[in-house]
Design a protein around this motif. Sequence first.
Motif, PDB file in Angstrom:
ATOM      1  N   HIS A 157      80.056  50.257  53.238  1.00 48.18           N
ATOM      2  CA  HIS A 157      78.822  50.384  55.043  1.00 48.18           C
ATOM      3  C   HIS A 157      77.800  49.495  54.174  1.00 48.18           C
ATOM      4  CE1 HIS A 157      80.017  54.404  55.527  1.00 48.18           C
ATOM      5  NE2 HIS A 157      80.560  54.330  54.586  1.00 48.18           N
ATOM      6  N   VAL A 158      77.213  47.864  55.095  1.00 47.77           N
ATOM      7  CA  VAL A 158      75.946  47.357  55.416  1.00 47.77           C
ATOM      8  C   VAL A 158      75.093  48.048  55.839  1.00 47.77           C
ATOM      9  CG1 VAL A 158      74.969  45.149  55.174  1.00 47.77           C
ATOM     10  CG2 VAL A 158      77.405  45.104  55.574  1.00 47.77           C
ATOM     11  N   ILE A 159      73.665  48.477  54.766  1.00 51.42           N
ATOM     12  CA  ILE A 159      72.995  49.798  55.186  1.00 51.42           C
ATOM     13  C   ILE A 159      71.795  48.932  55.542  1.00 51.42           C
ATOM     14  CG2 ILE A 159      74.502  52.199  53.720  1.00 51.42           C
ATOM     15  CD1 ILE A 159      72.465  51.219  51.239  1.00 51.42           C
ATOM     16  N   ALA A 160      71.546  47.792  54.654  1.00 53.75           N
ATOM     17  CA  ALA A 160      70.474  47.917  54.782  1.00 53.75           C
ATOM     18  C   ALA A 160      70.108  45.669  54.888  1.00 53.75           C
ATOM     19  CB  ALA A 160      68.801  47.969  54.236  1.00 53.75           C
ATOM     20  N   THR A 161      69.623  44.683  54.986  1.00 55.30           N
ATOM     21  CA  THR A 161      69.838  43.482  54.956  1.00 55.30           C
ATOM     22  C   THR A 161      68.000  42.980  55.298  1.00 55.30           C
ATOM     23  OG1 THR A 161      70.131  42.618  57.403  1.00 55.30           O
ATOM     24  CG2 THR A 161      71.888  42.949  55.938  1.00 55.30           C
TER      25      THR A 161
ATOM     26  N   ARG B 213      76.271  39.594  57.092  1.00 53.62           N
ATOM     27  CA  ARG B 213      77.295  41.026  58.147  1.00 53.62           C
ATOM     28  C   ARG B 213      76.335  42.019  58.526  1.00 53.62           C
ATOM     29  NH1 ARG B 213      81.275  40.455  60.695  1.00 53.62           N
ATOM     30  NH2 ARG B 213      81.850  43.049  60.250  1.00 53.62           N
ATOM     31  N   PRO B 214      76.094  42.299  59.894  1.00 53.18           N
ATOM     32  CA  PRO B 214      74.704  42.934  60.077  1.00 53.18           C
ATOM     33  C   PRO B 214      74.865  44.140  59.099  1.00 53.18           C
ATOM     34  CG  PRO B 214      76.348  42.743  62.020  1.00 53.18           C
ATOM     35  CD  PRO B 214      76.976  41.911  61.105  1.00 53.18           C
ATOM     36  N   VAL B 215      73.426  45.349  59.259  1.00 52.02           N
ATOM     37  CA  VAL B 215      73.905  46.674  58.933  1.00 52.02           C
ATOM     38  C   VAL B 215      74.713  46.940  59.509  1.00 52.02           C
ATOM     39  CG1 VAL B 215      72.126  49.257  59.846  1.00 52.02           C
ATOM     40  CG2 VAL B 215      70.972  46.366  58.280  1.00 52.02           C
TER      41      VAL B 215
END
Length: 108
Positions: free
Chosen positions: A27-31, A37-39
């Motif tokens: 999972h992308v959890i922060a940027t 790719r977005p959160v």
Amino acid sequence: MIRDDNEAILNQAALWRDAGQSVALAHVIATWGSAPRPVGSLMAVSASGAMAGSVSGGCVEGAVVMEAGKVLADGEPRFLSFGISNEMAWEVGLACGGKLEVYVEPIQ
């Protein structure tokens, strides 16, 4: 759009699980700054190395797949952090610089 993508990724992960394969979910959890790719973006990785979805691209994606293999081997989730200067960004697959954090866990 991300919701539809994630639904397809989770459906594929369920198919792998139904076929008896272990699956890890990233999972992308922060940027911060630019990120491909977005959160909320997901990537599922099966024990056979098949992938569905995307959390970044380039070398970052390869590193996440490698860590997913470790997650499947030991059952321990991983918190991953990637960041790069703008000068080095193209070399590692974060074309616009920036930072991202990814959480990888086994799914039951």
